[in-house]
Design a protein around this motif. Structure first.
Motif, short mmCIF file in Angstrom:
data_model
loop_
_atom_site.label_atom_id
_atom_site.label_comp_id
_atom_site.label_asym_id
_atom_site.label_seq_id
_atom_site.Cartn_x
_atom_site.Cartn_y
_atom_site.Cartn_z
N ILE A 25 -41.11 -30.81 19.91
CA ILE A 25 -41.06 -30.79 18.44
C ILE A 25 -42.16 -31.70 17.91
O ILE A 25 -42.93 -31.32 17.01
N LYS A 26 -42.26 -32.89 18.47
CA LYS A 26 -43.29 -33.83 18.02
C LYS A 26 -44.69 -33.25 18.22
O LYS A 26 -45.53 -33.35 17.34
N LYS A 27 -44.87 -32.63 19.36
CA LYS A 27 -46.17 -32.03 19.68
C LYS A 27 -46.50 -30.89 18.71
O LYS A 27 -47.64 -30.76 18.25
N SER A 28 -45.51 -30.07 18.39
CA SER A 28 -45.72 -28.93 17.50
C SER A 28 -46.01 -29.38 16.07
O SER A 28 -46.89 -28.83 15.40
N LEU A 29 -45.30 -30.39 15.62
CA LEU A 29 -45.54 -30.92 14.27
C LEU A 29 -46.97 -31.42 14.17
O LEU A 29 -47.68 -31.18 13.19
N ASP A 30 -47.36 -32.10 15.20
CA ASP A 30 -48.70 -32.64 15.26
C ASP A 30 -49.76 -31.53 15.22
O ASP A 30 -50.73 -31.59 14.48
N TYR A 31 -49.50 -30.49 15.99
CA TYR A 31 -50.42 -29.36 16.07
C TYR A 31 -50.57 -28.66 14.71
O TYR A 31 -51.65 -28.22 14.34
N PHE A 32 -49.48 -28.57 13.97
CA PHE A 32 -49.52 -27.91 12.66
C PHE A 32 -49.77 -28.90 11.51
O PHE A 32 -49.60 -28.55 10.33
N ASN A 33 -50.15 -30.11 11.87
CA ASN A 33 -50.44 -31.14 10.87
C ASN A 33 -49.30 -31.41 9.89
O ASN A 33 -49.51 -31.56 8.69
N ILE A 34 -48.11 -31.40 10.41
CA ILE A 34 -46.95 -31.75 9.59
C ILE A 34 -46.55 -33.17 9.95
O ILE A 34 -46.38 -33.48 11.14
N SER A 35 -46.44 -34.01 8.94
CA SER A 35 -46.14 -35.41 9.28
C SER A 35 -44.73 -35.58 9.81
O SER A 35 -43.79 -34.95 9.32
N TYR A 36 -44.67 -36.45 10.76
CA TYR A 36 -43.39 -36.75 11.39
C TYR A 36 -42.58 -37.67 10.48
O TYR A 36 -43.10 -38.64 9.97
N VAL A 37 -41.33 -37.33 10.26
CA VAL A 37 -40.47 -38.24 9.52
C VAL A 37 -39.26 -38.59 10.38
O VAL A 37 -38.88 -37.82 11.27
N ASP A 38 -38.65 -39.72 10.11
CA ASP A 38 -37.46 -40.13 10.86
C ASP A 38 -36.38 -39.06 10.73
O ASP A 38 -36.28 -38.41 9.70
N ASN A 39 -35.61 -38.92 11.75
CA ASN A 39 -34.48 -37.97 11.75
C ASN A 39 -34.88 -36.51 11.83
O ASN A 39 -34.01 -35.63 11.80
N ARG A 69 -34.31 -21.33 12.12
CA ARG A 69 -34.16 -22.78 12.34
C ARG A 69 -35.36 -23.55 11.79
O ARG A 69 -35.22 -24.61 11.19
N PHE A 70 -36.56 -22.98 11.95
CA PHE A 70 -37.74 -23.68 11.44
C PHE A 70 -37.91 -23.46 9.94
O PHE A 70 -38.40 -24.33 9.23
N LYS A 71 -37.51 -22.30 9.50
CA LYS A 71 -37.55 -22.02 8.07
C LYS A 71 -36.71 -23.07 7.34
O LYS A 71 -37.15 -23.70 6.38
N ARG A 72 -35.51 -23.28 7.86
CA ARG A 72 -34.61 -24.27 7.23
C ARG A 72 -35.13 -25.69 7.36
O ARG A 72 -35.03 -26.48 6.43
N LEU A 73 -35.69 -25.98 8.51
CA LEU A 73 -36.23 -27.33 8.71
C LEU A 73 -37.35 -27.60 7.71
O LEU A 73 -37.41 -28.66 7.09
N PHE A 74 -38.22 -26.61 7.54
CA PHE A 74 -39.34 -26.78 6.61
C PHE A 74 -38.85 -26.91 5.17
O PHE A 74 -39.46 -27.61 4.37
N GLU A 75 -37.75 -26.24 4.87
CA GLU A 75 -37.17 -26.37 3.53
C GLU A 75 -36.72 -27.81 3.28
O GLU A 75 -36.97 -28.36 2.21
N THR A 76 -36.12 -28.42 4.28
CA THR A 76 -35.67 -29.82 4.10
C THR A 76 -36.85 -30.76 3.94
O THR A 76 -36.72 -31.84 3.37
N LEU A 77 -38.00 -30.36 4.47
CA LEU A 77 -39.19 -31.21 4.41
C LEU A 77 -40.12 -30.83 3.25
O LEU A 77 -41.14 -31.49 3.04
N SER A 78 -39.76 -29.76 2.56
CA SER A 78 -40.64 -29.18 1.53
C SER A 78 -42.03 -28.90 2.09
O SER A 78 -43.05 -29.21 1.47
N VAL A 79 -42.03 -28.30 3.26
CA VAL A 79 -43.30 -27.97 3.92
C VAL A 79 -43.49 -26.45 3.85
O VAL A 79 -42.55 -25.69 4.07
N ASP A 80 -44.71 -26.04 3.54
CA ASP A 80 -44.99 -24.62 3.45
C ASP A 80 -45.74 -24.17 4.71
O ASP A 80 -46.96 -24.19 4.75
N GLU A 81 -44.99 -23.82 5.72
CA GLU A 81 -45.62 -23.41 6.98
C GLU A 81 -44.90 -22.16 7.46
O GLU A 81 -43.70 -21.98 7.21
#
Ligand SMILES: [Mg+2]
Length: 226
Positions: A25-39, A69-81
């Motif tokens: 997950i950490k690696k993928s976030l990094d690859y897509f330039n999504i900042s890592y947040v706690d939790n 699962r990723f659609k929902r995760l991105f919604e919680t982060l307000s990320v458009d990916e």
């Protein structure tokens, strides 16, 4: 010798999926330039768990689960990916992580001398196969049964009936299932009338209406038990 066949669940029973998941997950976030947040990993697990439950109940398809699962995760982060692309990358990376649970290799090596060992998994086919093929336990496992190949999943009876047929099981008493999930592995074992071994690494309480024959905290306990 009572048992002849040992059916092992894959994720978090033989493979340390939890560890691999966090890393990827950490690696993928990094690859897509999504900042890592706690939790974020915990949030993902929560979302994923809910969806897997729905999948086990036959309420959603696996394809749906993977993207949602990723659609929902991105919604919680307000990320458009694009969750589709993200999921593809995530699975690709996950397939290359064959981190084993402590003791898995030794247990498989020792038990394979006396028993027929098979893997029974609801996991994602491409990932399960790639990971299995590059793992050191492959040589000890006679078959890997993946739900999407069978058309049924644990805990469904039909899943296990297929497995028994392929392994040519004559006597259900000769089969033991070992797994970490009460709702898929143990319930599945109960559904088809075989004995069960709950791999309870995190000391959870059995809050499900399922019958556990044995309970272990680490895989090495299987040696004395069998
Ligand atoms: Mg599992």
């Amino acid at each position: 010798m009572k048992y002849k066949y040992i059916l092992f669940d894959a994720d978090d029973t033989l493979f340390d999926f939890r560890l691999a998941e966090e890393k990827v997950i950490k690696k993928s976030l990094d690859y897509f330039n999504i900042s890592y947040v706690d939790n974020i990993v915990d949030n993902f697990r929560k979302i994923n768990k809910e969806l897997w439950k729905k999948y086990e109940l036959g309420e959603i398809t696996k394809e749906n689960l993977q993207v949602t699962r990723f659609k929902r995760l991105f919604e919680t982060l307000s990320v458009d990916e694009d969750p589709d692309n993200f999921n593809d990358y995530y699975l690709e990376q996950l397939a290359s992580e064959s981190i084993l649970i402590n003791g898995a290799e030794e247990i498989c090596r020792v038990l394979s001398k006396k028993y027929v060992l098979a893997i029974v998994t609801n996991g994602i086919k491409s990932m399960q196969e790639q990971r299995f093929n590059k793992s050191t336990i492959k040589q000890y496992i006679s078959n890997i049964f993946i739900s999407s190949d069978i058309g049924y999943q644990k805990p469904q009876k039909e899943f296990f009936k297929y497995v028994f047929e392929k392994l040519e099981v004559n006597d259900k008493n000769s089969v033991l299932i070992v797994g970490d999930s009460l709702s898929s592995d143990i319930k599945g074992g109960n559904n088809v009338g075989i004995e069960t071994c709950w791999f309870n690494r995190y000391n959870f309480t059995n809050d499900k209406d399922v019958k556990v024959t044995y309970e272990i905290k680490n895989l090495y306990e299987l040696i004395n038990l069998l």
